[in-house]
Design a protein around this motif. Structure first.
Motif, PDB file in Angstrom:
ATOM      1  N   ARG A 221      34.933  -6.504  17.857  1.00  0.00           N
ATOM      2  CA  ARG A 221      34.519  -7.341  18.989  1.00  0.00           C
ATOM      3  C   ARG A 221      33.062  -7.780  18.850  1.00  0.00           C
ATOM      4  O   ARG A 221      32.645  -8.745  19.475  1.00  0.00           O
ATOM      5  CB  ARG A 221      34.727  -6.590  20.307  1.00  0.00           C
ATOM      6  N   TRP A 222      32.313  -7.066  18.027  1.00  0.00           N
ATOM      7  CA  TRP A 222      30.944  -7.461  17.730  1.00  0.00           C
ATOM      8  C   TRP A 222      30.944  -8.249  16.423  1.00  0.00           C
ATOM      9  O   TRP A 222      31.387  -7.750  15.395  1.00  0.00           O
ATOM     10  CB  TRP A 222      30.045  -6.239  17.568  1.00  0.00           C
ATOM     11  N   PRO A 223      30.435  -9.489  16.424  1.00  0.00           N
ATOM     12  CA  PRO A 223      30.393 -10.275  15.186  1.00  0.00           C
ATOM     13  C   PRO A 223      29.295  -9.774  14.251  1.00  0.00           C
ATOM     14  O   PRO A 223      28.423  -8.986  14.652  1.00  0.00           O
ATOM     15  CB  PRO A 223      30.093 -11.689  15.686  1.00  0.00           C
ATOM     16  N   ASP A 224      29.328 -10.233  13.021  1.00  0.00           N
ATOM     17  CA  ASP A 224      28.324  -9.806  12.042  1.00  0.00           C
ATOM     18  C   ASP A 224      26.915 -10.206  12.442  1.00  0.00           C
ATOM     19  O   ASP A 224      25.943  -9.542  12.065  1.00  0.00           O
ATOM     20  CB  ASP A 224      28.649 -10.393  10.661  1.00  0.00           C
ATOM     21  N   ASP A 225      26.778 -11.279  13.206  1.00  0.00           N
ATOM     22  CA  ASP A 225      25.452 -11.739  13.610  1.00  0.00           C
ATOM     23  C   ASP A 225      24.911 -11.018  14.844  1.00  0.00           C
ATOM     24  O   ASP A 225      23.802 -11.329  15.304  1.00  0.00           O
ATOM     25  CB  ASP A 225      25.464 -13.249  13.878  1.00  0.00           C
ATOM     26  N   ALA A 226      25.663 -10.067  15.398  1.00  0.00           N
ATOM     27  CA  ALA A 226      25.128  -9.245  16.484  1.00  0.00           C
ATOM     28  C   ALA A 226      23.914  -8.474  15.972  1.00  0.00           C
ATOM     29  O   ALA A 226      23.808  -8.159  14.779  1.00  0.00           O
ATOM     30  CB  ALA A 226      26.189  -8.288  16.999  1.00  0.00           C
ATOM     31  N   THR A 227      22.992  -8.173  16.859  1.00  0.00           N
ATOM     32  CA  THR A 227      21.799  -7.436  16.466  1.00  0.00           C
ATOM     33  C   THR A 227      21.802  -6.036  17.073  1.00  0.00           C
ATOM     34  O   THR A 227      22.328  -5.805  18.161  1.00  0.00           O
ATOM     35  CB  THR A 227      20.519  -8.167  16.916  1.00  0.00           C
ATOM     36  N   VAL A 228      21.224  -5.116  16.329  1.00  0.00           N
ATOM     37  CA  VAL A 228      21.014  -3.741  16.778  1.00  0.00           C
ATOM     38  C   VAL A 228      19.520  -3.605  17.022  1.00  0.00           C
ATOM     39  O   VAL A 228      18.713  -3.757  16.098  1.00  0.00           O
ATOM     40  CB  VAL A 228      21.500  -2.736  15.724  1.00  0.00           C
ATOM     41  N   GLU A 229      19.138  -3.360  18.278  1.00  0.00           N
ATOM     42  CA  GLU A 229      17.732  -3.381  18.678  1.00  0.00           C
ATOM     43  C   GLU A 229      17.275  -1.970  19.031  1.00  0.00           C
ATOM     44  O   GLU A 229      17.975  -1.238  19.741  1.00  0.00           O
ATOM     45  CB  GLU A 229      17.554  -4.314  19.874  1.00  0.00           C
ATOM     46  N   PHE A 230      16.082  -1.608  18.563  1.00  0.00           N
ATOM     47  CA  PHE A 230      15.576  -0.253  18.729  1.00  0.00           C
ATOM     48  C   PHE A 230      14.435  -0.198  19.736  1.00  0.00           C
ATOM     49  O   PHE A 230      13.527  -1.031  19.715  1.00  0.00           O
ATOM     50  CB  PHE A 230      15.073   0.289  17.392  1.00  0.00           C
ATOM     51  N   GLU A 231      14.512   0.776  20.619  1.00  0.00           N
ATOM     52  CA  GLU A 231      13.376   1.154  21.446  1.00  0.00           C
ATOM     53  C   GLU A 231      12.846   2.447  20.851  1.00  0.00           C
ATOM     54  O   GLU A 231      13.548   3.470  20.842  1.00  0.00           O
ATOM     55  CB  GLU A 231      13.803   1.344  22.898  1.00  0.00           C
ATOM     56  N   TYR A 232      11.640   2.394  20.340  1.00  0.00           N
ATOM     57  CA  TYR A 232      11.096   3.536  19.602  1.00  0.00           C
ATOM     58  C   TYR A 232      10.417   4.538  20.527  1.00  0.00           C
ATOM     59  O   TYR A 232       9.854   4.174  21.572  1.00  0.00           O
ATOM     60  CB  TYR A 232      10.103   3.059  18.552  1.00  0.00           C
ATOM     61  N   MET A 233      10.427   5.798  20.130  1.00  0.00           N
ATOM     62  CA  MET A 233       9.782   6.826  20.937  1.00  0.00           C
ATOM     63  C   MET A 233       8.285   6.590  21.083  1.00  0.00           C
ATOM     64  O   MET A 233       7.705   6.922  22.116  1.00  0.00           O
ATOM     65  CB  MET A 233      10.040   8.200  20.310  1.00  0.00           C
ATOM     66  N   ASP A 234       7.662   6.027  20.060  1.00  0.00           N
ATOM     67  CA  ASP A 234       6.224   5.822  20.103  1.00  0.00           C
ATOM     68  C   ASP A 234       5.858   4.414  20.533  1.00  0.00           C
ATOM     69  O   ASP A 234       4.694   4.001  20.432  1.00  0.00           O
ATOM     70  CB  ASP A 234       5.592   6.120  18.749  1.00  0.00           C
ATOM     71  N   GLY A 235       6.844   3.634  21.018  1.00  0.00           N
ATOM     72  CA  GLY A 235       6.576   2.265  21.440  1.00  0.00           C
ATOM     73  C   GLY A 235       6.427   2.181  22.948  1.00  0.00           C
ATOM     74  O   GLY A 235       6.718   3.123  23.683  1.00  0.00           O
ATOM     75  N   PRO A 236       5.974   1.025  23.450  1.00  0.00           N
ATOM     76  CA  PRO A 236       5.836   0.839  24.892  1.00  0.00           C
ATOM     77  C   PRO A 236       7.197   0.765  25.566  1.00  0.00           C
ATOM     78  O   PRO A 236       8.225   0.505  24.920  1.00  0.00           O
ATOM     79  CB  PRO A 236       5.095  -0.498  25.021  1.00  0.00           C
ATOM     80  N   ALA A 237       7.262   0.996  26.836  1.00  0.00           N
ATOM     81  CA  ALA A 237       8.510   0.911  27.603  1.00  0.00           C
ATOM     82  C   ALA A 237       9.046  -0.501  27.505  1.00  0.00           C
ATOM     83  O   ALA A 237       8.325  -1.469  27.431  1.00  0.00           O
ATOM     84  CB  ALA A 237       8.253   1.286  29.057  1.00  0.00           C
ATOM     85  N   GLY A 238      10.388  -0.594  27.493  1.00  0.00           N
ATOM     86  CA  GLY A 238      11.025  -1.894  27.444  1.00  0.00           C
ATOM     87  C   GLY A 238      11.474  -2.315  26.071  1.00  0.00           C
ATOM     88  O   GLY A 238      12.049  -3.381  25.899  1.00  0.00           O
ATOM     89  N   GLY A 239      11.199  -1.472  25.068  1.00  0.00           N
ATOM     90  CA  GLY A 239      11.746  -1.728  23.747  1.00  0.00           C
ATOM     91  C   GLY A 239      10.923  -2.641  22.884  1.00  0.00           C
ATOM     92  O   GLY A 239      11.399  -3.100  21.852  1.00  0.00           O
ATOM     93  N   ALA A 240       9.699  -2.931  23.207  1.00  0.00           N
ATOM     94  CA  ALA A 240       8.866  -3.764  22.352  1.00  0.00           C
ATOM     95  C   ALA A 240       8.554  -3.013  21.073  1.00  0.00           C
ATOM     96  O   ALA A 240       8.491  -1.784  21.042  1.00  0.00           O
ATOM     97  CB  ALA A 240       7.557  -4.128  23.080  1.00  0.00           C
ATOM     98  N   PRO A 241       8.324  -3.727  19.939  1.00  0.00           N
ATOM     99  CA  PRO A 241       8.047  -3.062  18.651  1.00  0.00           C
ATOM    100  C   PRO A 241       6.817  -2.185  18.731  1.00  0.00           C
ATOM    101  O   PRO A 241       5.895  -2.455  19.498  1.00  0.00           O
ATOM    102  CB  PRO A 241       7.821  -4.233  17.693  1.00  0.00           C
TER     103      PRO A 241
END
Length: 241
Positions: A221-241
């Motif tokens: 159901r997820w196409p190949d062009d779907a993205t996997v986005e990371f929220e890092y432990m050492d990053g700001p809230a909201g998932g910014a890099p």
């Protein structure tokens, strides 16, 4: 590429050059999953004591030694070498075999930092299994021992459990395509979130546990062009890099 003669006796933890080239062939056959990407292989630490500085990799046979050029991230391209194929050579690093883990590294250009493209991950799994890169050794990973040569079983099944590693420890992972977005459940992070200290020593995620995640590569159901986005432990809230 220089070639010298160095006696070599195979160690069972070394990677088979033939199998890794089978992984290269699979990448070429299924390149449509990541049509703009190229294939590299990457070394990652498996033990807390692993020193990744000065790692060197070579193709080694009874009368063959071909050094491979590593990038700063300890990744390399595996060239085709007919002599190595004939000799059933190995690919080995200058570290204890149990101190490293190996992965295919497939990155389409133009993907934003802090994200991965799902088709790239699908192809990484298929190449990694075909190339024989995974080396877990605990009964709890018995499903993997039985399926090491079956990329279809591992990479297209919800029970496949092929581990991926983010660049940094992750707090949350979201899969997104268009207006649809789903946050991965906890049991798809940190190798399932249920490894004991005794189990952890058998997993190639041992020192990468906080970077490990499962991706829904099996979910059509997820196409190949779907993205996997990371929220890092050492990053700001909201998932910014």
């Amino acid at each position: 590429m220089p070639t010298v003669i160095v006696p070599y006796v195979r160690d069972p933890v070394d990677k088979s050059y033939r199998k890794m080239m089978a992984g290269v062939a699979r990448f070429e056959r299924e390149h449509a999953l990541a049509p703009a990407a190229s294939l590299r292989f990457k070394l990652l630490p498996r033990l807390p004591t692993t020193d990744m500085r000065g790692v060197a990799v070579r193709i080694a046979g009874e009368r063959l030694s071909v050094p491979l050029a590593l990038d700063g991230d300890n990744s390399f391209v595996l060239p085709r070498n007919e002599e190595a194929l004939r000799d059933d050579a190995a690919v080995l690093a200058n570290r204890r075999g149990d101190s490293l883990t190996w992965r295919a590294a497939i990155h389409s250009p133009g993907v934003a930092p802090g994200t991965r493209r799902l088709g790239d991950l699908r192809l990484e799994c298929r190449v990694g299994i075909e190339a024989g890169l995974i080396s877990n050794s605990s009964p709890m990973f018995g499903w993997l021992s039985d399926a090491l040569s079956n990329a279809g079983q591992v990479c297209t099944s919800a029970d496949g459990n092929y581990l991926f590693f983010a660049e940094r420890p992750v707090f949350a992972v979201t899969v997104r395509h268009g207006a649809r977005a789903e946050v991965l459940p906890f049991n798809m992070l940190y190798a399932g979130g249920r490894l004991t200290a005794d189990d952890l020593r058998f997993c190639d995620c041992q020192v990468l546990l906080e970077r490990s995640y499962y991706a829904p590569i099996f979910d059509t159901r997820w196409p190949d062009d779907a993205t996997v986005e990371f929220e890092y432990m050492d990053g700001p809230a909201g998932g910014a890099p």
